[in-house]
Design a protein around this motif. Structure first.
Motif, PDB file in Angstrom:
ATOM      1  N   PRO A 111      30.096 -45.196  -6.188  1.00 36.21           N
ATOM      2  CA  PRO A 111      28.722 -44.911  -6.628  1.00 36.21           C
ATOM      3  C   PRO A 111      28.402 -45.602  -7.950  1.00 36.21           C
ATOM      4  CG  PRO A 111      30.148 -43.059  -7.132  1.00 36.21           C
ATOM      5  CD  PRO A 111      31.000 -44.044  -6.396  1.00 36.21           C
TER       6      PRO A 111
ATOM      7  N   GLU B 268      23.212 -43.715 -12.668  1.00 40.54           N
ATOM      8  CA  GLU B 268      21.751 -43.700 -12.681  1.00 40.54           C
ATOM      9  C   GLU B 268      21.170 -44.599 -13.772  1.00 40.54           C
ATOM     10  OE1 GLU B 268      19.499 -42.233 -10.720  1.00 40.54           O
ATOM     11  OE2 GLU B 268      21.028 -41.416  -9.362  1.00 40.54           O
TER      12      GLU B 268
ATOM     13  N   ASP C 285      24.309 -44.382   1.459  1.00 40.31           N
ATOM     14  CA  ASP C 285      24.379 -43.748   0.136  1.00 40.31           C
ATOM     15  C   ASP C 285      24.776 -44.727  -0.966  1.00 40.31           C
ATOM     16  OD1 ASP C 285      23.693 -41.284   1.191  1.00 40.31           O
ATOM     17  OD2 ASP C 285      25.779 -40.727   1.586  1.00 40.31           O
TER      18      ASP C 285
ATOM     19  N   CYS D 188      21.064 -44.830  -2.776  1.00 42.44           N
ATOM     20  CA  CYS D 188      20.252 -43.618  -2.736  1.00 42.44           C
ATOM     21  C   CYS D 188      21.060 -42.454  -2.139  1.00 42.44           C
ATOM     22  CB  CYS D 188      18.998 -43.840  -1.887  1.00 42.44           C
ATOM     23  SG  CYS D 188      18.041 -45.304  -2.357  1.00 42.44           S
ATOM     24  N   ASP D 189      20.638 -41.254  -2.452  1.00 42.84           N
ATOM     25  CA  ASP D 189      21.223 -40.049  -1.871  1.00 42.84           C
ATOM     26  C   ASP D 189      20.521 -39.772  -0.546  1.00 42.84           C
ATOM     27  OD1 ASP D 189      22.287 -37.631  -1.212  1.00 42.84           O
ATOM     28  OD2 ASP D 189      21.759 -36.628  -3.087  1.00 42.84           O
ATOM     29  N   SER D 190      21.242 -39.977   0.529  1.00 41.82           N
ATOM     30  CA  SER D 190      20.624 -39.829   1.849  1.00 41.82           C
ATOM     31  C   SER D 190      20.191 -38.395   2.138  1.00 41.82           C
ATOM     32  CB  SER D 190      21.597 -40.306   2.939  1.00 41.82           C
ATOM     33  OG  SER D 190      22.798 -39.530   2.912  1.00 41.82           O
ATOM     34  N   GLN D 191      20.698 -37.424   1.359  1.00 43.82           N
ATOM     35  CA  GLN D 191      20.331 -36.030   1.550  1.00 43.82           C
ATOM     36  C   GLN D 191      19.115 -35.633   0.710  1.00 43.82           C
ATOM     37  OE1 GLN D 191      21.939 -34.309   3.908  1.00 43.82           O
ATOM     38  NE2 GLN D 191      23.187 -36.172   4.218  1.00 43.82           N
ATOM     39  N   ASP D 192      18.707 -36.500  -0.190  1.00 41.14           N
ATOM     40  CA  ASP D 192      17.574 -36.185  -1.069  1.00 41.14           C
ATOM     41  C   ASP D 192      16.552 -37.319  -0.983  1.00 41.14           C
ATOM     42  OD1 ASP D 192      15.810 -35.339  -2.974  1.00 41.14           O
ATOM     43  OD2 ASP D 192      17.183 -35.593  -4.691  1.00 41.14           O
TER      44      ASP D 192
ATOM     45  N   GLN E 181      14.371 -38.601  -4.081  1.00 37.97           N
ATOM     46  CA  GLN E 181      15.001 -39.331  -5.180  1.00 37.97           C
ATOM     47  C   GLN E 181      14.299 -40.666  -5.422  1.00 37.97           C
ATOM     48  OE1 GLN E 181      18.876 -40.868  -4.320  1.00 37.97           O
ATOM     49  NE2 GLN E 181      19.411 -41.231  -6.479  1.00 37.97           N
TER      50      GLN E 181
ATOM     51  N   CYS F 148      14.886 -45.188  -2.158  1.00 38.63           N
ATOM     52  CA  CYS F 148      14.722 -44.679  -3.525  1.00 38.63           C
ATOM     53  C   CYS F 148      14.519 -45.781  -4.549  1.00 38.63           C
ATOM     54  CB  CYS F 148      15.933 -43.835  -3.919  1.00 38.63           C
ATOM     55  SG  CYS F 148      17.455 -44.800  -4.121  1.00 38.63           S
TER      56      CYS F 148
END
Length: 336
Positions: free
Chosen positions: A269, A272, A290, A293-297, A300, A326
């Motif tokens: 990762p 930010e 991922d 980007c955060d695939s769960q959010d 973002q 994102c």
């Protein structure tokens, strides 16, 4: 006789006119000269010089410079002075050197630093010399560019910036930077560095910029959390030469440039704080959703990461449309 009297009368009148003409000739010339002088005086009396300003607009009306270059040739007057060959003029005339004697050229004194010099010397061409005799130390900056170095020299404890580019340095050891708590920038571009101790840079609390392009590195050492810019372009670093999640905890990292290496994947990762990621001309063929980007959010937004270079890799970026939602800007690379 009457005829004779008339002849004498005419002769006398002629002589008188000649005398009168000669008498009035000089005063007439003087009168004209005086009149001209009065005219000139009147002209200059009416000329207001107090309010006259010489500007670039009227300069050409006063001086004709069209032939100025032809009058003066300065080609042979160019000074031919070498820096360091002239000494200050003595104030005491008795201390002036004898011009008939041959004076020795004074030896240049080495520059010094504001802080103390590290006492440990290092070998250069068979001699042991302090680092600031070989390098140029100005304030808290040390310049060792193109000095034929094979090792990093001992540095003054107050060193803030080190430039040792275009040398033959082959390795970086942890002891090379021991105690340099104020060191902010290290530039070792264009050397022959093939390896670095794992703690060569990690223990530098103030290090912000590490510049290592055009070397022979096959692995990247650990980095301090203060790092802002890492430039390791044009090396031989494969993906196995990076520690797992090597950049995750670098919360201040903004510029990560690893182009022209041998990477197989994007080193995620990524923090930010990252603004610029250059990975062009590697061997990257795939990525995960991922990676950026955060695939769960899906709310973002990574506003900082605006510069991603993936051109020159065999990856087809159009195959990963969900990896960029994102980002404020799509990566640069092949989309077909």
């Amino acid at each position: 006789t009457p005829a004779g009297c008339r002849m004498w009368t005419l002769a006398w009148l002629g002589m008188a006119s000649l005398c009168l003409g000669a008498a009035w000739a000089v005063p007439a010339k003087e009168r004209r000269k005086a009149e001209k002088t009065k005219a000139d005086v009147a002209l200059y009396e009416n000329l207001d010089l107090d309010n006259y300003d010489l500007t670039l607009d009227n300069y050409g009306e006063i001086l004709d410079l069209s032939n100025y270059e032809e009058l003066y040739d300065y080609g042979d007057l160019a000074p031919k002075i070498e820096v360091g060959t002239l000494a200050p003029r003595p104030k005491d005339p008795q201390t002036l050197p004898d011009l008939g004697a041959t004076a020795e050229t004074p030896k240049l004194q080495p520059p010094t630093t504001a802080g103390p010099i590290h006492p440990a010397p290092f070998p250069v061409q068979g001699e042991w010399l302090p680092s600031c005799l070989l390098c140029l130390c100005i304030g808290t900056s040390v310049y060792c560019d193109d000095a034929d170095l094979e090792h990093i020299p001992p540095l003054p404890p107050e060193t803030t910036y080190l430039y040792a580019r275009f040398n033959r340095i082959g390795a970086v050891r942890a002891r090379d930077f021991t105690g340099l708590e104020k060191l902010k920038r290290i530039d070792l571009s264009s050397n022959s560095i093939s390896w670095a101790d794992v703690d060569a840079f990690r223990l530098l609390p103030s290090l912000q910029e590490l510049i290592l392009p055009e070397n022979r590195l096959t692995a990247l050492p650990e980095l301090p959390r203060s790092i802002v810019r890492l430039d390791a372009r044009l090396n031989r670093i494969p993906s196995t030469g990076l520690r797992p999640e090597a950049f995750r905890d670098l919360k201040q990292l903004q510029f990560l440039h690893l182009s022209d290496n041998q990477l197989d994947f994007i080193p995620a990762p990524l923090p930010e704080s990252l603004r610029s990621l250059h990975l062009q001309n590697n061997n990257i063929q795939t990525m995960h959703e991922d990676t950026f980007c955060d695939s769960q959010d899906h709310s973002q937004v990574r506003r900082a990461l605006e510069d991603i270079r993936l051109d020159g890799n065999p990856i087809n970026l159009s195959l990963f449309p969900d990896a960029y939602f994102c980002l404020p800007r799509l990566p640069t690379g092949r989309f077909s």
